[in-house]
Design a protein around this motif. Sequence first.
Motif, PDB file in Angstrom:
ATOM      1  N   GLN A 207       0.846  -1.202   0.000  1.00 42.92           N
ATOM      2  CA  GLN A 207       0.000   0.000   0.000  1.00 42.92           C
ATOM      3  C   GLN A 207       0.876   1.244   0.000  1.00 42.92           C
ATOM      4  O   GLN A 207       0.637   2.200  -0.747  1.00 42.92           O
ATOM      5  CB  GLN A 207      -0.884   0.037   1.252  1.00 42.92           C
ATOM      6  CG  GLN A 207      -1.916  -1.026   1.338  1.00 42.92           C
ATOM      7  CD  GLN A 207      -2.478  -1.145   2.754  1.00 42.92           C
ATOM      8  OE1 GLN A 207      -1.863  -0.692   3.729  1.00 42.92           O
ATOM      9  NE2 GLN A 207      -3.629  -1.775   2.875  1.00 42.92           N
ATOM     10  N   GLY A 208       1.876   1.233   0.866  1.00 44.39           N
ATOM     11  CA  GLY A 208       2.765   2.382   0.992  1.00 44.39           C
ATOM     12  C   GLY A 208       3.532   2.659  -0.282  1.00 44.39           C
ATOM     13  O   GLY A 208       3.740   3.823  -0.646  1.00 44.39           O
ATOM     14  N   ALA A 209       3.953   1.608  -0.979  1.00 45.57           N
ATOM     15  CA  ALA A 209       4.678   1.790  -2.235  1.00 45.57           C
ATOM     16  C   ALA A 209       3.795   2.485  -3.264  1.00 45.57           C
ATOM     17  O   ALA A 209       4.241   3.409  -3.948  1.00 45.57           O
ATOM     18  CB  ALA A 209       5.175   0.449  -2.766  1.00 45.57           C
ATOM     19  N   LEU A 210       2.540   2.071  -3.358  1.00 41.04           N
ATOM     20  CA  LEU A 210       1.618   2.702  -4.303  1.00 41.04           C
ATOM     21  C   LEU A 210       1.453   4.190  -3.990  1.00 41.04           C
ATOM     22  O   LEU A 210       1.578   5.048  -4.884  1.00 41.04           O
ATOM     23  CB  LEU A 210       0.260   2.002  -4.273  1.00 41.04           C
ATOM     24  CG  LEU A 210      -0.797   2.568  -5.222  1.00 41.04           C
ATOM     25  CD1 LEU A 210      -0.401   2.357  -6.674  1.00 41.04           C
ATOM     26  CD2 LEU A 210      -2.139   1.922  -4.935  1.00 41.04           C
ATOM     27  N   VAL A 211       1.221   4.517  -2.728  1.00 38.42           N
ATOM     28  CA  VAL A 211       1.041   5.922  -2.335  1.00 38.42           C
ATOM     29  C   VAL A 211       2.356   6.692  -2.485  1.00 38.42           C
ATOM     30  O   VAL A 211       2.372   7.839  -2.934  1.00 38.42           O
ATOM     31  CB  VAL A 211       0.481   6.024  -0.900  1.00 38.42           C
ATOM     32  CG1 VAL A 211       0.425   7.467  -0.427  1.00 38.42           C
ATOM     33  CG2 VAL A 211      -0.901   5.380  -0.824  1.00 38.42           C
TER      34      VAL A 211
END
Length: 187
Positions: A155-159
């Motif tokens: 999730q963090g990578a996408l954001v």
Amino acid sequence: MGVDGPYASARRVIVRELDAMLSHVDDRSSAALVTALRSAARIFVAGAGRSKLSAEGFAMRLTHLGLRAHVAGDATTPAIGTGDLLVVCSGSGETPTSVVMAENAAGAGARTAAVTANADSRLARRADLVVHLAEYSQDHEPDRSIQFVGTLFEQGALVYFDSLVLAYQQMHEVDPRDMLAAHTNLE
């Protein structure tokens, strides 16, 4: 409405964990990655599993910015070489295919950037630059995410990638109309 059920509670935990994770990302690493993106002849992105999904979304947005981006492993991906950049997204930094891609890119003369939760991984040691996306709990405790293993990183990578795109767009005055013109029209 107004009842605080398990879904609202879960959403709040996820948002707080994402905030804790992303607030710990080193701005110098992000600036170095933006510089590398801007100076690369072509950008290749790679990952495995859900990390690859985050990387693929990033490649799409890089194309919208007017950069030449490819997803490693796609049938139409050209050979990487000198002047190119490979961005590898891997939570563990130990995924064999990701490490081999980084080694192959280096052997072809390309630079490599690792976006990883494991700054001591084989991938991070192989990379020319590293962005460390460490997992944190909603209370900023390292390695304490309540979510299933790897979920917060993905999730963090996408954001994180979307924040790089927005920063790049603003820093280099990319017109949103030009980005829209680069968006696929085959849908």
